[in-house]
Motif scaffolding. Structure first.
Motif, PDB file in Angstrom:
ATOM      1  N   PRO A 209       0.828  -1.204   0.000  1.00  0.00           N
ATOM      2  CA  PRO A 209       0.000   0.000   0.000  1.00  0.00           C
ATOM      3  C   PRO A 209       0.870   1.264   0.000  1.00  0.00           C
ATOM      4  O   PRO A 209       2.009   1.238   0.479  1.00  0.00           O
ATOM      5  N   ALA A 210       0.303   2.349  -0.523  1.00  0.00           N
ATOM      6  CA  ALA A 210       1.082   3.583  -0.718  1.00  0.00           C
ATOM      7  C   ALA A 210       1.798   4.048   0.556  1.00  0.00           C
ATOM      8  O   ALA A 210       2.963   4.449   0.520  1.00  0.00           O
ATOM      9  N   GLU A 211       1.103   3.937   1.687  1.00  0.00           N
ATOM     10  CA  GLU A 211       1.700   4.428   2.945  1.00  0.00           C
ATOM     11  C   GLU A 211       2.984   3.652   3.285  1.00  0.00           C
ATOM     12  O   GLU A 211       4.004   4.225   3.689  1.00  0.00           O
ATOM     13  N   ALA A 212       2.928   2.341   3.083  1.00  0.00           N
ATOM     14  CA  ALA A 212       4.110   1.512   3.367  1.00  0.00           C
ATOM     15  C   ALA A 212       5.194   1.783   2.326  1.00  0.00           C
ATOM     16  O   ALA A 212       6.392   1.865   2.652  1.00  0.00           O
ATOM     17  N   GLU A 213       4.782   1.925   1.081  1.00  0.00           N
ATOM     18  CA  GLU A 213       5.755   2.192   0.007  1.00  0.00           C
ATOM     19  C   GLU A 213       6.514   3.505   0.291  1.00  0.00           C
ATOM     20  O   GLU A 213       7.734   3.577   0.136  1.00  0.00           O
ATOM     21  N   GLN A 214       5.777   4.521   0.734  1.00  0.00           N
ATOM     22  CA  GLN A 214       6.424   5.811   1.037  1.00  0.00           C
ATOM     23  C   GLN A 214       7.452   5.664   2.156  1.00  0.00           C
ATOM     24  O   GLN A 214       8.541   6.235   2.117  1.00  0.00           O
ATOM     25  N   LEU A 215       7.091   4.873   3.123  1.00  0.00           N
ATOM     26  CA  LEU A 215       7.996   4.642   4.257  1.00  0.00           C
ATOM     27  C   LEU A 215       9.302   4.003   3.772  1.00  0.00           C
ATOM     28  O   LEU A 215      10.404   4.427   4.143  1.00  0.00           O
ATOM     29  N   GLN A 219      13.365   5.741   3.186  1.00  0.00           N
ATOM     30  CA  GLN A 219      14.604   5.171   3.744  1.00  0.00           C
ATOM     31  C   GLN A 219      15.629   4.884   2.632  1.00  0.00           C
ATOM     32  O   GLN A 219      16.822   5.099   2.815  1.00  0.00           O
ATOM     33  N   ALA A 220      15.148   4.375   1.503  1.00  0.00           N
ATOM     34  CA  ALA A 220      16.055   4.018   0.399  1.00  0.00           C
ATOM     35  C   ALA A 220      15.347   4.299  -0.920  1.00  0.00           C
ATOM     36  O   ALA A 220      14.677   3.420  -1.468  1.00  0.00           O
ATOM     37  N   PRO A 221      15.468   5.520  -1.444  1.00  0.00           N
ATOM     38  CA  PRO A 221      14.694   5.930  -2.616  1.00  0.00           C
ATOM     39  C   PRO A 221      14.873   5.034  -3.844  1.00  0.00           C
ATOM     40  O   PRO A 221      13.940   4.853  -4.621  1.00  0.00           O
ATOM     41  N   ALA A 222      16.054   4.446  -4.022  1.00  0.00           N
ATOM     42  CA  ALA A 222      16.290   3.679  -5.250  1.00  0.00           C
ATOM     43  C   ALA A 222      15.902   2.206  -5.116  1.00  0.00           C
ATOM     44  O   ALA A 222      15.864   1.481  -6.110  1.00  0.00           O
TER      45      ALA A 222
END
Ligand code: SF4
Ligand code: SF4
Length: 369
Positions: A209-215, A219-222
């Motif tokens: 889900p988006a909220e977890a993905e953002q988290l 932490q590690a954008p790539a």
């Protein structure tokens, strides 16, 4: 051995509704890329892809590479065993389907309390030891889907089993039903190496889900979402290999990059994963991994895992027209969720112990009302 294992159970298909329609050309390219990069472990089973996975492996790997270039694991489908003679009959079919004279790893498939009792009654453990003595398998083990005390019992009573395949991922780690952590600790207590299955929970952790993905991105954008899940599993001591059922070359490339030289999780990353697990766990309606073991034999021809995917999607995104449309399309050539007659045939095969008829009633209430 490099830690990525190629699970031959979610192969690319030419017709998405037909699990037997494996795209052999695409698999040939993916397995070639896998071997070219120095990965070696393939995992198939009698039941995967409606029974064609072993033959696909034969064409893609066995017939194109020297035997020393790869490692192959295969599994005895315990749910098909009715009597002792079934072991040899099925094993002979497996050697014919794969073309392998010897399996490097051989597993009793999906042991739980019930199938363990059946293995004891029908001589399953004696059978694999005989195969080993005859040089037809190199290592004997089992895959497991039950609670930790059952695993403890099996490993105590059968210390000759050399490895265990467990469902390990970061949302099942503390799950009451799956007990990933407790099962892992039990296997290690008995000194057994662990093969990890479902590290991405049937693809669920690749698109959280988006909220977890953002988290995770913060932490590690790539890093891909899947890479967190794979690294979580690979970071555990005693893990021999992490299996991933890959359907595309992109997924394969991503997994190979992660497990080429896996970086262990830092304590800070472990905390991020723990928080992501809390978010994701709250948004799963049915913990189906899409393995498909329940489908064959349904008298109503209900595509159970597809319906559970739509059901989970609507919990995450709401009842979007596209999700409703997917349900209606999938149910055109097959049984509807409301067509379930509660015969229980499917439930006996579900490694996640999902109460399928009850969940299908909920699916029908959402999609058919
Ligand atoms: S319980 Fe329902 S879904 Fe399961 S096999 Fe029977 S009819 Fe099919
Ligand atoms: S319902 Fe159970 S057996 Fe069927 S696909 Fe999902 S996890 Fe597998």
């Amino acid at each position: 051995m490099k830690k990525l294992g190629f699970g031959l159970m979610r192969l690319p298909l030419t017709r998405p509704e037909d699990q037997r329609s494996v795209d052999q050309g695409a698999v040939n390219s993916m397995t070639a890329a896998f071997l070219d990069r120095g990965f070696t472990y393939f995992d198939t089973a009698y039941a995967y892809h409606g029974g064609v996975s072993e033959g696909v492996f034969k064409k893609a790997v066995m017939e194109r590479y020297g035997r020393e270039a790869f490692t192959i694991a295969d599994k005895m489908p315990m749910w098909l065993i009715k009597e002792t003679a079934d072991y040899q009959r099925i094993f002979d079919e497996q050697t014919a389907r794969t073309g392998a004279a010897c399996f490097d790893y051989y597993l009793l498939h999906a042991l739980d309390a019930g199938s363990y009792a059946k293995a004891l009654e029908t001589g399953g453990f004696e059978f694999v030891q005989r195969l080993k003595a005859e040089g037809k398998i190199r290592r004997a083990g089992f895959s497991f889907h039950d609670k930790a005390p059952v695993l403890d019992q099996i490993l105590t009573q059968h210390p000759e089993m050399e490895f265990v395949q467990l469902q390990i991922n970061y949302i099942d780690w503390e799950d009451e039903n799956v007990q990933s952590r407790a099962c892992y600790e039990t296997a290690r207590k008995h000194g057994k190496p662990v093969i990890v299955m479902e590290p991405v929970k049937g693809g669920c952790l690749a698109s959280p889900p988006a909220e977890a993905e953002q988290l995770l991105r913060a932490q590690a954008p790539a890093a891909s979402a899947a890479s967190w899940a794979i690294r979580f599993a690979a970071s555990l001591d005693g893990v021999l290999v992490v299996l991933s059922g890959m359907s595309t070359m992109d997924q394969l490339e991503d997994n190979m990059a992660i497990l080429e030289d896996p970086a262990p999780l830092t304590p800070e990353e472990g905390e991020v994963i723990r928080r992501a697990a809390g978010i994701i766990g709250g948004q799963i309606a049915v913990p189906c991994t899409g393995c498909g073991y329940c489908v064959e034999g349904c008298p109503q021809r209900i595509p159970i895992p597809r319906y559970f995917t739509f059901f989970n999607d609507q919990k995450r995104y709401g009842l979007l027209p596209s999700i409703l449309g997917s349900y209606s399309l999938a149910s055109k050539g097959a049984g509807k969720a409301s067509g379930c007659v509660s015969c229980g045939q499917c439930e006996a095969h579900c490694p996640q112990h999902i109460p399928i008829p009850g969940e299908l009633r909920k699916v029908a209430a959402v999609f058919e009302s």
